[in-house]
Design an enzyme around this catalytic site. Structure first.
Site, PDB file in Angstrom:
ATOM      1  N   CYS A 113      37.840  44.641  37.666  1.00 61.50           N
ATOM      2  CA  CYS A 113      36.612  43.873  37.893  1.00 61.50           C
ATOM      3  C   CYS A 113      36.194  43.033  36.688  1.00 61.50           C
ATOM      4  CB  CYS A 113      35.472  44.803  38.293  1.00 61.50           C
ATOM      5  SG  CYS A 113      35.737  45.631  39.887  1.00 61.50           S
ATOM      6  N   HIS A 149      29.426  39.966  37.862  1.00 59.67           N
ATOM      7  CA  HIS A 149      30.502  40.377  38.756  1.00 59.67           C
ATOM      8  C   HIS A 149      29.890  40.885  40.052  1.00 59.67           C
ATOM      9  CE1 HIS A 149      33.681  42.537  40.655  1.00 59.67           C
ATOM     10  NE2 HIS A 149      33.174  43.725  40.343  1.00 59.67           N
ATOM     11  N   ASN A 178      33.292  42.366  47.329  1.00 63.55           N
ATOM     12  CA  ASN A 178      33.756  42.471  45.952  1.00 63.55           C
ATOM     13  C   ASN A 178      35.204  41.997  45.894  1.00 63.55           C
ATOM     14  OD1 ASN A 178      34.692  43.251  43.439  1.00 63.55           O
ATOM     15  ND2 ASN A 178      33.876  45.323  43.526  1.00 63.55           N
TER      16      ASN A 178
END
Length: 336
Positions: A115, A263, A293
């Site tokens: 991530c 993020h 995501n």
């Protein structure tokens, strides 16, 4: 000594939209359950046979970024590709991009920081440019999660979160050190590596031969595992710390932020950070509602969309921040 600056941005996402209601037909979940916990309404998943892979999606995003940068592909001096979902175990997709774009034989580096991968990749590109080693660096974040998810009720806690897509940026040399990327800040805490993990195939745990020999359909070691509450609690702390670290380094305050691109892990995390720093809706950009995501791709996709919508202008202070598996986290402070 130079700074680096972003001169081109591009994205690519698959056409196939998968809504929460679509998922409720294949697992025990609901639109209300997913939105309440994550803020996600839909995501993009690659369809079998449509030709999209982590590398090809990265190439499509890169072509847009290079065109917008106003440079030729052969002006690219180095390629950095961030992903947790490469087309092959090895080699990584960086060399696939070099080949697909028919770029001269420049170096290609793959970043495996999940991530926070794009933030790490930007930091590497920035330092290559600052030292004068390279002038133009192509940075890509791309993920194809959907082929590796447990799309049953057993895996719903993770599989509803992730989507597919790619984003890319072209960085170049900036002689005015008051502009461009002002600083980058990177951290890790490996003691929590197994709180968000895919263990297999891995040389240290379960390799391919083990999986084949056991032939165990209930083996979950090659599906993502996440200790959701633990990750959330750590994320909100580390996000705050690393954003403040970047601001303090540059003698800035939260009110100086024109645009925060977090993020896109969970809308609740972004909302927590927004409230803590007392930022308005106009100072934070979120698109997890549409894409889920997308791990290393989430920041470049969001950054590109914010720029396309005119929410990032010349002279703005832009902050990128990420937290993810590893645990790894980081921030980037930019004067646009």
């Amino acid at each position: 000594m130079y700074n680096s600056k972003i001169i081109g941005l591009g994205t690519y996402v698959p056409d196939n939209v998968v809504t929460n209601d679509d998922l409720s037909k294949i697992m025990d979940t609901s639109d209300e359950w997913i939105q309440e916990r994550t803020g996600i309404k839909e995501r993009r998943w690659v369809k079998d046979g449509d030709g999209d892979t982590t590398a090809t999606m990265g190439v499509k995003a890169a072509k847009v970024a290079i065109e917008r940068a106003g440079i030729d592909k052969d002006d690219i001096d180095f390629i950095i590709f961030a992903t947790l979902s490469p087309d092959m175990y090895f080699p990584g997709p960086g060399v696939q991009v070099q080949h697909a774009l028919d770029i001269k034989t420049v170096g290609a580096l793959d970043v495996r920081n999940q991530c926070s991968g794009f933030v790490y990749a930007i930091s590497v590109a920035d330092n290559f440019i600052k030292t004068g080693m390279y002038k133009n660096v192509l940075v890509i974040g791309s993920e194809l999660h959907s082929h590796g998810l447990d799309k049953t009720t057993r895996g719903r806690g993770v599989s509803v979160i992730f989507g597919d897509g790619a984003g890319a940026a072209v960085l170049t040399r900036e002689e005015d050190t008051s502009k461009g990327i002002l600083s980058t800040h990177l951290h890790s805490q490996g003691e929590h590596a197994e709180e968000l993990v895919v263990k297999a195939p891995g040389m240290g745990t379960r390799w391919v031969t083990d999986i084949i020999e056991d032939d165990n359909k209930d083996d979950e070691s090659y599906f993502p595992y996440m200790n959701g509450q633990f990750v959330f609690k750590n994320a909100v702390v580390r996000f705050s710390e690393v954003i403040m670290e970047g601001l303090m380094k540059n003698k800035l305050k939260p009110e100086n932020i024109d645009m925060l691109i977090p993020h896109q892990a969970n809308l609740r995390i972004a909302q927590f950070i927004q409230k803590k720093f007392q930022l308005s809706d106009d100072q934070v950009f979120n698109n997890i509602q549409k894409y889920g995501n997308t791990t290393a791709a989430s920041i470049p996709i969001a950054l590109t969309e914010a720029w396309e919508e005119g929410k990032i202008k010349e002279g703005d202070t832009v902050v990128l921040a990420a937290f993810g598996s590893g645990f790894t986290w980081g921030s980037v402070i930019i004067k646009w």
